[in-house]
Design a protein around this motif. Structure first.
Motif, PDB file in Angstrom:
ATOM      1  N   ILE A   1       0.846  -1.186   0.000  1.00 37.66           N
ATOM      2  CA  ILE A   1       0.000   0.000   0.000  1.00 37.66           C
ATOM      3  C   ILE A   1       0.884   1.240   0.000  1.00 37.66           C
ATOM      4  O   ILE A   1       0.588   2.228  -0.653  1.00 37.66           O
ATOM      5  N   PHE A   2       1.992   1.170   0.730  1.00 38.36           N
ATOM      6  CA  PHE A   2       2.954   2.265   0.800  1.00 38.36           C
ATOM      7  C   PHE A   2       4.339   1.733   0.498  1.00 38.36           C
ATOM      8  O   PHE A   2       4.625   0.567   0.722  1.00 38.36           O
ATOM      9  N   GLU A   3       5.213   2.616   0.009  1.00 36.27           N
ATOM     10  CA  GLU A   3       6.554   2.186  -0.376  1.00 36.27           C
ATOM     11  C   GLU A   3       7.559   2.252   0.760  1.00 36.27           C
ATOM     12  O   GLU A   3       8.557   1.545   0.740  1.00 36.27           O
TER      13      GLU A   3
ATOM     14  N   LYS B   1       4.150   6.124   8.387  1.00 35.42           N
ATOM     15  CA  LYS B   1       4.090   6.907   9.625  1.00 35.42           C
ATOM     16  C   LYS B   1       3.271   8.182   9.421  1.00 35.42           C
ATOM     17  O   LYS B   1       2.380   8.496  10.210  1.00 35.42           O
ATOM     18  N   GLY B   2       3.560   8.904   8.340  1.00 36.93           N
ATOM     19  CA  GLY B   2       2.834  10.138   8.048  1.00 36.93           C
ATOM     20  C   GLY B   2       1.354   9.893   7.807  1.00 36.93           C
ATOM     21  O   GLY B   2       0.505  10.624   8.316  1.00 36.93           O
ATOM     22  N   PHE B   3       1.046   8.856   7.042  1.00 37.62           N
ATOM     23  CA  PHE B   3      -0.355   8.545   6.736  1.00 37.62           C
ATOM     24  C   PHE B   3      -1.125   8.194   7.999  1.00 37.62           C
ATOM     25  O   PHE B   3      -2.240   8.677   8.207  1.00 37.62           O
ATOM     26  N   LEU B   4      -0.535   7.371   8.852  1.00 36.39           N
ATOM     27  CA  LEU B   4      -1.226   6.964  10.072  1.00 36.39           C
ATOM     28  C   LEU B   4      -1.421   8.139  11.020  1.00 36.39           C
ATOM     29  O   LEU B   4      -2.461   8.247  11.666  1.00 36.39           O
ATOM     30  N   GLN B   5      -0.442   9.035  11.105  1.00 36.74           N
ATOM     31  CA  GLN B   5      -0.571  10.200  11.977  1.00 36.74           C
ATOM     32  C   GLN B   5      -1.666  11.139  11.480  1.00 36.74           C
ATOM     33  O   GLN B   5      -2.435  11.676  12.266  1.00 36.74           O
ATOM     34  N   GLU B   6      -1.721  11.339  10.168  1.00 37.80           N
ATOM     35  CA  GLU B   6      -2.679  12.286   9.603  1.00 37.80           C
ATOM     36  C   GLU B   6      -4.073  11.705   9.428  1.00 37.80           C
ATOM     37  O   GLU B   6      -5.068  12.357   9.698  1.00 37.80           O
ATOM     38  N   GLN B   7      -4.143  10.480   8.922  1.00 41.89           N
ATOM     39  CA  GLN B   7      -5.425   9.916   8.534  1.00 41.89           C
ATOM     40  C   GLN B   7      -5.832   8.692   9.331  1.00 41.89           C
ATOM     41  O   GLN B   7      -6.967   8.563   9.745  1.00 41.89           O
ATOM     42  N   GLY B   8      -4.915   7.770   9.494  1.00 44.99           N
ATOM     43  CA  GLY B   8      -5.218   6.525  10.189  1.00 44.99           C
ATOM     44  C   GLY B   8      -5.955   5.541   9.298  1.00 44.99           C
ATOM     45  O   GLY B   8      -6.304   5.835   8.147  1.00 44.99           O
ATOM     46  N   VAL B   9      -6.174   4.359   9.825  1.00 45.69           N
ATOM     47  CA  VAL B   9      -6.897   3.298   9.128  1.00 45.69           C
ATOM     48  C   VAL B   9      -7.932   2.730  10.093  1.00 45.69           C
ATOM     49  O   VAL B   9      -7.932   3.062  11.273  1.00 45.69           O
TER      50      VAL B   9
ATOM     51  N   GLU C   1      -8.880  -1.618   6.955  1.00 41.39           N
ATOM     52  CA  GLU C   1      -9.481  -0.839   5.875  1.00 41.39           C
ATOM     53  C   GLU C   1      -8.689   0.445   5.698  1.00 41.39           C
ATOM     54  O   GLU C   1      -8.519   1.209   6.645  1.00 41.39           O
ATOM     55  N   VAL C   2      -8.202   0.661   4.469  1.00 42.59           N
ATOM     56  CA  VAL C   2      -7.405   1.835   4.143  1.00 42.59           C
ATOM     57  C   VAL C   2      -8.185   2.660   3.127  1.00 42.59           C
ATOM     58  O   VAL C   2      -8.523   2.158   2.049  1.00 42.59           O
ATOM     59  N   GLU C   3      -8.460   3.905   3.478  1.00 39.57           N
ATOM     60  CA  GLU C   3      -9.233   4.776   2.592  1.00 39.57           C
ATOM     61  C   GLU C   3      -8.542   4.899   1.239  1.00 39.57           C
ATOM     62  O   GLU C   3      -7.332   5.039   1.151  1.00 39.57           O
ATOM     63  N   ASN C   4      -9.301   4.814   0.177  1.00 43.55           N
ATOM     64  CA  ASN C   4      -8.837   4.919  -1.208  1.00 43.55           C
ATOM     65  C   ASN C   4      -7.922   3.770  -1.637  1.00 43.55           C
ATOM     66  O   ASN C   4      -7.277   3.857  -2.675  1.00 43.55           O
ATOM     67  N   SER C   5      -7.837   2.717  -0.833  1.00 44.30           N
ATOM     68  CA  SER C   5      -6.989   1.593  -1.200  1.00 44.30           C
ATOM     69  C   SER C   5      -7.729   0.257  -1.113  1.00 44.30           C
ATOM     70  O   SER C   5      -7.454  -0.637  -1.881  1.00 44.30           O
ATOM     71  N   GLY C   6      -8.631   0.118  -0.172  1.00 45.28           N
ATOM     72  CA  GLY C   6      -9.386  -1.113  -0.059  1.00 45.28           C
ATOM     73  C   GLY C   6      -9.346  -1.696   1.332  1.00 45.28           C
ATOM     74  O   GLY C   6      -8.897  -1.069   2.283  1.00 45.28           O
ATOM     75  N   SER C   7      -9.813  -2.928   1.432  1.00 41.91           N
ATOM     76  CA  SER C   7      -9.825  -3.596   2.719  1.00 41.91           C
ATOM     77  C   SER C   7      -9.074  -4.916   2.601  1.00 41.91           C
ATOM     78  O   SER C   7      -9.105  -5.589   1.572  1.00 41.91           O
TER      79      SER C   7
END
Length: 73
Positions: free
Chosen positions: A23-25, A31-39, A60-66
């Motif tokens: 999902i991420f490289e 770290k940034g995604f989880l701090q800002e948005q979370g899952v 579940e990750v927004e805009n990526s799927g479950s």
């Protein structure tokens, strides 16, 4: 329908899981995604990279799927 992500240990951390699922490289992006948005983990908001995930946990990750954690039988 959940995409199955197989692990070969008893558990995996959320950060490792997100990288394993491609999902991420990088860890920095996670770290940034989880701090800002979370899952959502099993329907609950989660921001901790160290959250342990076990078999049958659903992420579940927004805009990526479950995704569902599976282990080798």
């Amino acid at each position: 329908m959940h995409k199955k992500i197989e692990i070969h240990t008893d558990y995996i951390t959320l950060g490792q899981f997100l990288k394993l699922a491609n999902i991420f490289e990088s860890g920095g992006m996670i770290k940034g995604f989880l701090q800002e948005q979370g899952v959502l983990v099993n329907g609950e908001k989660e921001n901790r990279r160290g959250r342990k995930l076990y078999e049958n946990d659903v992420v579940e990750v927004e805009n990526s799927g479950s995704y569902i954690v599976t282990t080798k039988a």
